[in-house]
Design a protein around this motif. Structure first.
Motif, PDB file in Angstrom:
ATOM      1  N   UNK A  35      47.496  39.189  42.290  1.00  0.00           N
ATOM      2  CA  UNK A  35      46.912  38.665  40.870  1.00  0.00           C
ATOM      3  C   UNK A  35      46.130  38.070  41.100  1.00  0.00           C
ATOM      4  N   UNK A  36      46.194  36.867  42.061  1.00  0.00           N
ATOM      5  CA  UNK A  36      45.049  35.953  42.359  1.00  0.00           C
ATOM      6  C   UNK A  36      43.666  36.455  42.547  1.00  0.00           C
ATOM      7  N   UNK A  43      35.979  37.426  38.489  1.00  0.00           N
ATOM      8  CA  UNK A  43      34.798  36.497  38.471  1.00  0.00           C
ATOM      9  C   UNK A  43      33.671  36.958  39.182  1.00  0.00           C
ATOM     10  N   UNK A  44      33.861  37.636  40.368  1.00  0.00           N
ATOM     11  CA  UNK A  44      32.530  38.065  41.088  1.00  0.00           C
ATOM     12  C   UNK A  44      31.909  39.325  40.244  1.00  0.00           C
ATOM     13  N   UNK A  45      32.590  40.000  39.515  1.00  0.00           N
ATOM     14  CA  UNK A  45      31.843  41.124  38.688  1.00  0.00           C
ATOM     15  C   UNK A  45      30.998  40.472  37.730  1.00  0.00           C
ATOM     16  N   UNK A  87      38.528  32.133  35.722  1.00  0.00           N
ATOM     17  CA  UNK A  87      39.383  33.011  36.120  1.00  0.00           C
ATOM     18  C   UNK A  87      40.398  32.549  36.934  1.00  0.00           C
ATOM     19  N   UNK A  88      40.196  31.565  37.788  1.00  0.00           N
ATOM     20  CA  UNK A  88      41.365  31.058  38.664  1.00  0.00           C
ATOM     21  C   UNK A  88      42.491  30.111  38.044  1.00  0.00           C
ATOM     22  N   UNK A  92      47.026  31.835  36.630  1.00  0.00           N
ATOM     23  CA  UNK A  92      48.347  31.253  36.531  1.00  0.00           C
ATOM     24  C   UNK A  92      48.794  31.175  37.870  1.00  0.00           C
ATOM     25  N   UNK A  93      48.172  31.341  39.055  1.00  0.00           N
ATOM     26  CA  UNK A  93      48.581  31.304  40.377  1.00  0.00           C
ATOM     27  C   UNK A  93      47.866  30.201  41.198  1.00  0.00           C
ATOM     28  N   UNK A  94      47.135  29.375  40.424  1.00  0.00           N
ATOM     29  CA  UNK A  94      46.770  28.106  41.505  1.00  0.00           C
ATOM     30  C   UNK A  94      47.047  26.941  41.052  1.00  0.00           C
TER      31      UNK A  94
END
Ligand code: AFP
Length: 340
Positions: A35-36, A43-45, A87-88, A92-94
């Motif tokens: 998911x992360x 974000x890159x796109x 995005x990060x 919900x994983x950071x």
């Protein structure tokens, strides 16, 4: 119509499929990393699209300028930072984010926290934006050390503790290069599908290269081993051919070429900048991680780059990275200097 051939052409290894495949090797995994990563890819796109449209959309310019609609324009690096922070956090994983753009680390609010720490440079090489040279995003991922309460020490870990690292290059094509610790894979964005497709599986850097990459304008301030190495590249004394010089001044582009073609990229210490220019957490570590995973080496002039322990989030370090044999030569020159 050859349906079999068509079916083959649509059996694409997308980055999501690749990461899900990797996930099956870890039965304990609950998909958090996947998911992360999908949020980083998103974000890159977004940034890729903004970079491609930059000239047209008048995204280039000074932060604080206004466009014809009277809206405030953002510089691409400021915009990219917001994109990645959002995005990060929304993954919900950071729990802690360190960005080149922000002086302080971002501690994610408890309701949105996860176990990963992400260090990143949202748009590296941004001084090259106005002339259309390839630029990129660089990132590294750590796991929080222990406990639930994130602390700054969680991102002040040596690079060898990174779980994954990668970069996305916004160039003539958009290329995402990733290592989760089991080799290096490269994906190219298919704009018609909006998907990154595996185009460079299991990248291995040539053992020795024919290219050196350095800002030679700093030569008058270099230390002895750097000066000797570059002299050897130009005037080899062992009968081998001289190396070619290639330097873009955009780390992602210079490292990407080094990874694919071999050779060495160096940003050494000099009299003016005793720690070099490049930042440990989000430039030196991710690129060193990828180099080692591809069979190359990364050295600071004193030690293996991934053994460094940063004291502050924006620390800098000299770096020599690339083909195994070329970095070995540089290490020998530093060892000889030490013995004097
Ligand atoms: P900018 O982001 O200011 O363009 O700097 C790029 C960078 O951090 C890295 O991408 C390059 O390898 C390096 O600096 C180039 O530095 P020099 O301009 O001193 O050669």
């Amino acid at each position: 119509m050859d349906h079999a051939a068509d079916a083959h052409r649509t059996d694409l290894m997308t980055i999501t499929r690749h990461v899900l495949n990797e996930q099956t090797k870890h039965p304990e995994s609950r998909g958090d990393f996947t998911i992360l990563l999908s949020h980083i890819v998103l974000g890159c796109k977004f940034v890729c699209s903004a970079v491609n449209k930059a000239g047209l959309a008048k995204l280039i310019g000074l932060a604080g300028e206004t466009n014809v609609q009277g809206e405030e324009q953002k510089k691409l690096d400021v915009l990219s930072n917001e994109v990645f922070i959002n995005a990060l956090v929304s993954s919900g994983r950071t729990c802690i984010l360190v960005s080149e753009e922000d002086e302080e680390a971002t501690f994610v609010e408890p309701s949105k926290r996860g176990k990963y720490c992400v260090v990143f440079d949202p748009l590296d090489g941004s001084s090259n934006i106005d002339c259309g040279v390839s630029i990129g995003t660089i990132f590294g991922i750590y796991l929080i050390k222990d406990g639930d309460e994130p602390k700054l020490e969680d991102v002040l870990q040596p690079g060898k503790n990174m779980l994954a690292a990668g970069y996305c290059m916004y160039g003539s094509s958009c290329t995402f290069v990733l290592s989760t610790g089991g080799g290096v894979n490269g994906f190219t964005l298919d704009p018609s599908l909006g998907e990154f497709i595996l185009t460079h599986p299991d990248i291995k850097i040539p053992k020795k290269g024919k290219i050196y990459s350095v800002n030679e304008g700093n030569a008058k301030n270099w230390d002895g081993p750097t000066a000797k190495y570059v002299e050897k590249c130009k005037f080899p004394t062992d009968g081998s051919a001289s190396k070619s010089l290639r330097y873009i001044g955009s780390m992602v582009a210079d490292v990407h070429r080094t990874l694919l073609y071999g050779g060495v990229f160096l940003y050494p210490a000099d009299k003016k900048s005793p720690n070099g220019k490049l930042r440990v957490l989000y430039e030196v570590f991710p690129m060193s991680f990828l180099m080692e995973q591809a069979g190359g080496q990364a050295f600071t002039g004193k030690q293996r780059a991934l053994d460094l322990v940063p004291e502050k989030i924006h620390d800098r370090s000299p770096i020599f990275l690339g083909s195994y044999d070329d970095v070995e030569e540089i290490k020998a020159l530093y060892a000889a200097e030490e013995q004097k």
